[in-house]
Scaffold this motif. Sequence first.
Motif, PDB file in Angstrom:
ATOM      1  N   ALA A  74       0.815  -1.218   0.000  1.00  0.00           N
ATOM      2  CA  ALA A  74       0.000   0.000   0.000  1.00  0.00           C
ATOM      3  C   ALA A  74       0.848   1.267   0.000  1.00  0.00           C
ATOM      4  O   ALA A  74       0.430   2.296  -0.534  1.00  0.00           O
ATOM      5  CB  ALA A  74      -0.930  -0.018   1.211  1.00  0.00           C
ATOM      6  N   ASN A  75       2.047   1.198   0.564  1.00  0.00           N
ATOM      7  CA  ASN A  75       2.914   2.384   0.603  1.00  0.00           C
ATOM      8  C   ASN A  75       3.748   2.551  -0.663  1.00  0.00           C
ATOM      9  O   ASN A  75       4.594   3.444  -0.736  1.00  0.00           O
ATOM     10  CB  ASN A  75       3.812   2.352   1.830  1.00  0.00           C
ATOM     11  N   GLY A  76       3.536   1.674  -1.650  1.00  0.00           N
ATOM     12  CA  GLY A  76       4.262   1.769  -2.917  1.00  0.00           C
ATOM     13  C   GLY A  76       5.507   0.925  -2.993  1.00  0.00           C
ATOM     14  O   GLY A  76       6.076   0.750  -4.087  1.00  0.00           O
ATOM     15  N   SER A  77       5.953   0.372  -1.865  1.00  0.00           N
ATOM     16  CA  SER A  77       7.128  -0.496  -1.871  1.00  0.00           C
ATOM     17  C   SER A  77       6.794  -1.831  -2.551  1.00  0.00           C
ATOM     18  O   SER A  77       5.635  -2.221  -2.643  1.00  0.00           O
ATOM     19  CB  SER A  77       7.614  -0.766  -0.443  1.00  0.00           C
ATOM     20  N   ILE A  78       7.834  -2.510  -3.005  1.00  0.00           N
ATOM     21  CA  ILE A  78       7.684  -3.827  -3.634  1.00  0.00           C
ATOM     22  C   ILE A  78       8.302  -4.879  -2.730  1.00  0.00           C
ATOM     23  O   ILE A  78       9.476  -4.795  -2.369  1.00  0.00           O
ATOM     24  CB  ILE A  78       8.358  -3.870  -5.022  1.00  0.00           C
ATOM     25  N   LEU A  79       7.481  -5.862  -2.346  1.00  0.00           N
ATOM     26  CA  LEU A  79       7.956  -6.969  -1.525  1.00  0.00           C
ATOM     27  C   LEU A  79       8.342  -8.130  -2.433  1.00  0.00           C
ATOM     28  O   LEU A  79       7.516  -8.670  -3.159  1.00  0.00           O
ATOM     29  CB  LEU A  79       6.855  -7.413  -0.560  1.00  0.00           C
ATOM     30  N   GLU A 124      12.688  -9.214   0.878  1.00  0.00           N
ATOM     31  CA  GLU A 124      13.265  -7.879   0.887  1.00  0.00           C
ATOM     32  C   GLU A 124      12.322  -6.879   0.228  1.00  0.00           C
ATOM     33  O   GLU A 124      11.379  -7.253  -0.479  1.00  0.00           O
ATOM     34  CB  GLU A 124      14.634  -7.866   0.219  1.00  0.00           C
ATOM     35  N   LEU A 125      12.573  -5.610   0.493  1.00  0.00           N
ATOM     36  CA  LEU A 125      11.706  -4.530   0.033  1.00  0.00           C
ATOM     37  C   LEU A 125      12.472  -3.558  -0.851  1.00  0.00           C
ATOM     38  O   LEU A 125      13.592  -3.163  -0.531  1.00  0.00           O
ATOM     39  CB  LEU A 125      11.131  -3.767   1.234  1.00  0.00           C
ATOM     40  N   TYR A 126      11.842  -3.171  -1.975  1.00  0.00           N
ATOM     41  CA  TYR A 126      12.385  -2.117  -2.821  1.00  0.00           C
ATOM     42  C   TYR A 126      11.605  -0.833  -2.546  1.00  0.00           C
ATOM     43  O   TYR A 126      10.369  -0.822  -2.602  1.00  0.00           O
ATOM     44  CB  TYR A 126      12.265  -2.479  -4.294  1.00  0.00           C
ATOM     45  N   ASP A 127      12.333   0.237  -2.240  1.00  0.00           N
ATOM     46  CA  ASP A 127      11.723   1.541  -1.967  1.00  0.00           C
ATOM     47  C   ASP A 127      11.881   2.413  -3.201  1.00  0.00           C
ATOM     48  O   ASP A 127      12.988   2.879  -3.500  1.00  0.00           O
ATOM     49  CB  ASP A 127      12.405   2.191  -0.766  1.00  0.00           C
ATOM     50  N   PRO A 128      10.806   2.669  -3.949  1.00  0.00           N
ATOM     51  CA  PRO A 128      10.918   3.459  -5.181  1.00  0.00           C
ATOM     52  C   PRO A 128      11.382   4.896  -4.932  1.00  0.00           C
ATOM     53  O   PRO A 128      11.988   5.510  -5.819  1.00  0.00           O
ATOM     54  CB  PRO A 128       9.493   3.448  -5.750  1.00  0.00           C
ATOM     55  N   SER A 129      11.116   5.437  -3.750  1.00  0.00           N
ATOM     56  CA  SER A 129      11.487   6.821  -3.474  1.00  0.00           C
ATOM     57  C   SER A 129      12.995   6.995  -3.325  1.00  0.00           C
ATOM     58  O   SER A 129      13.535   8.070  -3.594  1.00  0.00           O
ATOM     59  CB  SER A 129      10.782   7.328  -2.214  1.00  0.00           C
ATOM     60  N   THR A 130      13.676   5.936  -2.903  1.00  0.00           N
ATOM     61  CA  THR A 130      15.130   6.007  -2.726  1.00  0.00           C
ATOM     62  C   THR A 130      15.881   5.105  -3.691  1.00  0.00           C
ATOM     63  O   THR A 130      17.098   5.241  -3.829  1.00  0.00           O
ATOM     64  CB  THR A 130      15.509   5.608  -1.285  1.00  0.00           C
ATOM     65  N   GLY A 131      15.168   4.174  -4.327  1.00  0.00           N
ATOM     66  CA  GLY A 131      15.826   3.243  -5.243  1.00  0.00           C
ATOM     67  C   GLY A 131      16.702   2.237  -4.538  1.00  0.00           C
ATOM     68  O   GLY A 131      17.656   1.715  -5.135  1.00  0.00           O
ATOM     69  N   THR A 132      16.386   1.949  -3.277  1.00  0.00           N
ATOM     70  CA  THR A 132      17.230   1.050  -2.491  1.00  0.00           C
ATOM     71  C   THR A 132      16.465  -0.203  -2.078  1.00  0.00           C
ATOM     72  O   THR A 132      15.236  -0.234  -2.042  1.00  0.00           O
ATOM     73  CB  THR A 132      17.747   1.755  -1.225  1.00  0.00           C
ATOM     74  N   TRP A 133      17.247  -1.238  -1.722  1.00  0.00           N
ATOM     75  CA  TRP A 133      16.710  -2.513  -1.256  1.00  0.00           C
ATOM     76  C   TRP A 133      17.042  -2.699   0.216  1.00  0.00           C
ATOM     77  O   TRP A 133      18.130  -2.339   0.671  1.00  0.00           O
ATOM     78  CB  TRP A 133      17.312  -3.664  -2.052  1.00  0.00           C
TER      79      TRP A 133
END
Length: 395
Positions: free
Chosen positions: A274-279, A295-304
Amino acid sequence: MFPKDELRMPNLLVISGNYSCSSVCQNGGECTGPTTCTCATGWSGDTCTLAICTNGCQNNSTCTAPDNCTCATGWTNSTCETGNENLKFNLTFHNESYLNHENKEQFIEEWTTTGRIDLARCGHTASLLADGLALVAGGVYGGNTNCYELYNSSTGTWTALAGMHDPRWYHTASTLANGSVLIAGGYDDNGYPTSTELYNPSNGTWTATGSMNVSRYYHTASTLANGSILVTGGYNRVDSYLDSAELYNPSTGNWTTAGSMNVSRYYHTASTLANGSILVAGGQANDTSYHNSAELYDPSTGTWATTGSMNVARSQHTATTLANGTILFAGGQANDTSYLNSAELYDPSTGTWTITRSMNVARYMHTATTLANGAVLVTGGYNRVDGYLDSAELY
């Protein structure tokens, strides 16, 4: 005929004391003012006909009396929150479809055949287009195919066409914001193509777009909130098992790297939170190493970043987002000989996993689909004891 203070008339006018109500107050309600009913406990509405269920009725169920929910098929308990996991039915694969009947009993129990696809295939993709047609693309049957077909649900017919630039199977298909479908990666007779292409439903044409930086199949593709497509993991013969990820920008048609996962994965799943992250969870690092990590990908930072690990390692499982935001992981393969019927839930708010009820049948390479009432339909798959499965079950 009636008490002195109450006169009942054919037009349903009720006169009680000094007040009149234009309609009869139901379910023990009392007329207490002009056009006003004071309802008994547990009832509401202008004429006290609407029952109140304090804790609500879930999953398309109906409040039919005070704190009394009439549950939709497949759901139980006082608020209809518990799925009936023993409700099972058989389905037939090979060009058959499940009808969406208004009658929910039929929706659960009735199957009907529809038109046969022109070319038998596996390893293809299926995408729902904005006009209601379904696009089936690629796949393999004695050889890779660049043929695609369109299914018309109103007529139950298929139209077979040729035109994909590259034959491929075990690729991904992602629907973009403009309605086009992006086909990426996969495998063909010459190896693992980096090429990608777009299908335009408005004119039925295929157009080559930018190539990925790394060839891959058995990867995942997820749509981000900004419309970009995130591709993760997979396999190719040169780089072997992949931990890399990359992003497709629909406005430019270009691919850019999106960092690396903490481990290489294929046969994994990717779910949008829901927060836009990819699990990203599970999968394999090679032919014998199976992951329980996530693991989680955070689109706002481009980090895992790593998150809690599953209770069981699993590959070729399913991951389904439930109405409450948790992710249901079901089945899969734990090692070369172990096929799972277990299931667990990931809670994005805590990053933790909880075991939930097991399926009735162990299965991997199955599908999971969320129904309109919130239930999850699991179909088919394989296990070593029962072989190829025609069974299905509901969570």
